[in-house]
Scaffold this motif. Structure first.
Motif, PDB file in Angstrom:
ATOM      1  N   LEU A 154      15.288  45.690  19.688  1.00  0.00           N
ATOM      2  CA  LEU A 154      13.988  45.341  20.263  1.00  0.00           C
ATOM      3  C   LEU A 154      13.826  45.830  21.696  1.00  0.00           C
ATOM      4  O   LEU A 154      12.702  46.138  22.125  1.00  0.00           O
ATOM      5  N   GLY A 155      14.927  45.897  22.446  1.00  0.00           N
ATOM      6  CA  GLY A 155      14.811  46.256  23.851  1.00  0.00           C
ATOM      7  C   GLY A 155      15.071  47.704  24.163  1.00  0.00           C
ATOM      8  O   GLY A 155      14.391  48.299  25.006  1.00  0.00           O
ATOM      9  N   TRP A 158      13.432  50.293  20.208  1.00  0.00           N
ATOM     10  CA  TRP A 158      11.991  50.202  19.954  1.00  0.00           C
ATOM     11  C   TRP A 158      11.178  49.915  21.211  1.00  0.00           C
ATOM     12  O   TRP A 158       9.987  50.203  21.234  1.00  0.00           O
ATOM     13  N   GLY A 159      11.797  49.354  22.226  1.00  0.00           N
ATOM     14  CA  GLY A 159      11.113  49.105  23.488  1.00  0.00           C
ATOM     15  C   GLY A 159      10.037  48.035  23.437  1.00  0.00           C
ATOM     16  O   GLY A 159       9.095  48.067  24.239  1.00  0.00           O
ATOM     17  N   TRP A 160      10.169  47.088  22.527  1.00  0.00           N
ATOM     18  CA  TRP A 160       9.159  46.022  22.437  1.00  0.00           C
ATOM     19  C   TRP A 160       9.278  45.022  23.574  1.00  0.00           C
ATOM     20  O   TRP A 160       8.279  44.458  24.011  1.00  0.00           O
ATOM     21  N   VAL A 161      10.490  44.779  24.038  1.00  0.00           N
ATOM     22  CA  VAL A 161      10.721  43.834  25.122  1.00  0.00           C
ATOM     23  C   VAL A 161      11.692  44.464  26.114  1.00  0.00           C
ATOM     24  O   VAL A 161      12.307  45.498  25.833  1.00  0.00           O
ATOM     25  N   ARG A 162      11.829  43.824  27.285  1.00  0.00           N
ATOM     26  CA  ARG A 162      12.816  44.284  28.247  1.00  0.00           C
ATOM     27  C   ARG A 162      14.211  43.911  27.761  1.00  0.00           C
ATOM     28  O   ARG A 162      14.433  42.776  27.308  1.00  0.00           O
TER      29      ARG A 162
END
Length: 307
Positions: A154-155, A158-162
């Motif tokens: 995720l971080g 995919w870069g959805w969150v930090r």
């Protein structure tokens, strides 16, 4: 209710004294804080004697404990080896971990109880089997594996969150670490709720409520769920302190400078004032959480307060 609360508070006093003495004994009696302060260097014996006297380490252990408790009641938790008061470390670490714990507890309560109720009401069906398998997988996977996988996917990928949390550590940034921290506890809450709901669903008072023609939703919320929550409340109450003290892995993964981070640094550097001070506060958190659980018992079942 007043007498019940007073009785529970009085019972907490010997528990607090015994717990803090064991912590103090294990940290100070099984290690040498002065030796840890100098590391590999060989200090002058006169300097060591002066430091021991300043830190009250030249006294018997029971006198050291009484002196330490007297300082605590004055709000003085000592000074870390870097010269910073332990209270300053607490002021910066505990609010962060408290926010992280609140996020984890909310996720644990909402998702865990909801899945448990759905699974318990459909015992033996496909939904129940799926929930049991899913919770078993979650319990089997270590937290550090889940944390690193979620952080990478995720971080990083995919870069959805930090991938890491900033120094402010707001509630929005703590959603992902809170989910990672809550996953194992969430699985236990789900299974506890599911078992309790399935057992109480066959009880006489539920059949009586249904026979009286009460709506199904009212039977579940007012009768079935209320009587099924006692073991769940027990687990969640004790889990509050466990989450605050056991967040070392999660805080390390997401670079959160909270209680777990400070405890890790204190243990790594043999910083005994920091370790003893933080664990003492965690003991108080555990005791208050258990008091809250006892009060919720009395709310869920009024017969308990008179027991």
């Amino acid at each position: 209710m007043g007498r019940y609360v007073i009785r529970r508070l009085l019972q907490m006093i010997p528990v607090f004294i015994g717990s803090t003495f064991l912590i103090f004994f294990m940290v100070y009696a099984l290690g040498d804080p002065v030796a840890a302060l100098f590391g590999d260097k060989a200090p002058d014996p006169a300097t060591v004697a002066r430091i021991r006297k300043d830190l009250y380490l030249d006294q018997p252990l029971w006198k050291q404990y009484l002196h330490y408790m007297g300082q605590i009641f004055q709000g003085n938790f000592g000074t870390a080896f870097n010269g910073q008061p332990v209270t300053e470390l607490m002021a910066s670490a505990f609010p962060v971990t408290l926010r992280l714990t609140c996020v984890a507890i909310v996720i644990e309560i909402i998702v865990g109880i909801t899945l448990g109720v759905i699974s318990g009401l459909r015992r033996g069906r496909a939904v129940d089997t799926g929930v049991l398998v899913l919770t078993l997988v979650v319990i089997s996977v270590p937290t550090f594996v889940t944390g690193y996988v979620v952080q990478f996917l995720l971080g990083v990928k995919w870069g959805w969150v930090r991938p890491t949390v900033s120094s402010e550590a707001g509630f929005g940034e703590l959603l992902l670490p809170g989910l990672v921290l809550a996953l194992v506890s969430l699985a236990y809450v789900t299974r506890l709720t599911r078992t309790s709901i399935a057992e109480n669903n066959r009880a006489d008072y539920v059949r009586t409520a249904v026979a009286k023609g009460l709506p199904r939703r009212r039977v579940i919320t007012r009768h079935l769920l209320r009587n099924s929550l006692i073991p769940v409340v027990t687990f969640i109450g004790t889990d509050i302190g466990a989450l605050m003290g056991g967040a070392i892995i999660t805080e390390r993964i997401f670079n959160i400078h909270g209680v777990g981070y400070q405890l890790y640094q204190g243990i790594l550097r043999s910083n005994t004032p920091t370790v003893v001070g933080f664990v003492t506060i965690l003991v108080i958190v555990f005791l208050l959480a258990n008091l809250l659980v006892d009060l919720l018992y009395a709310v869920l079942d009024p017969r308990i307060r008179y027991a």
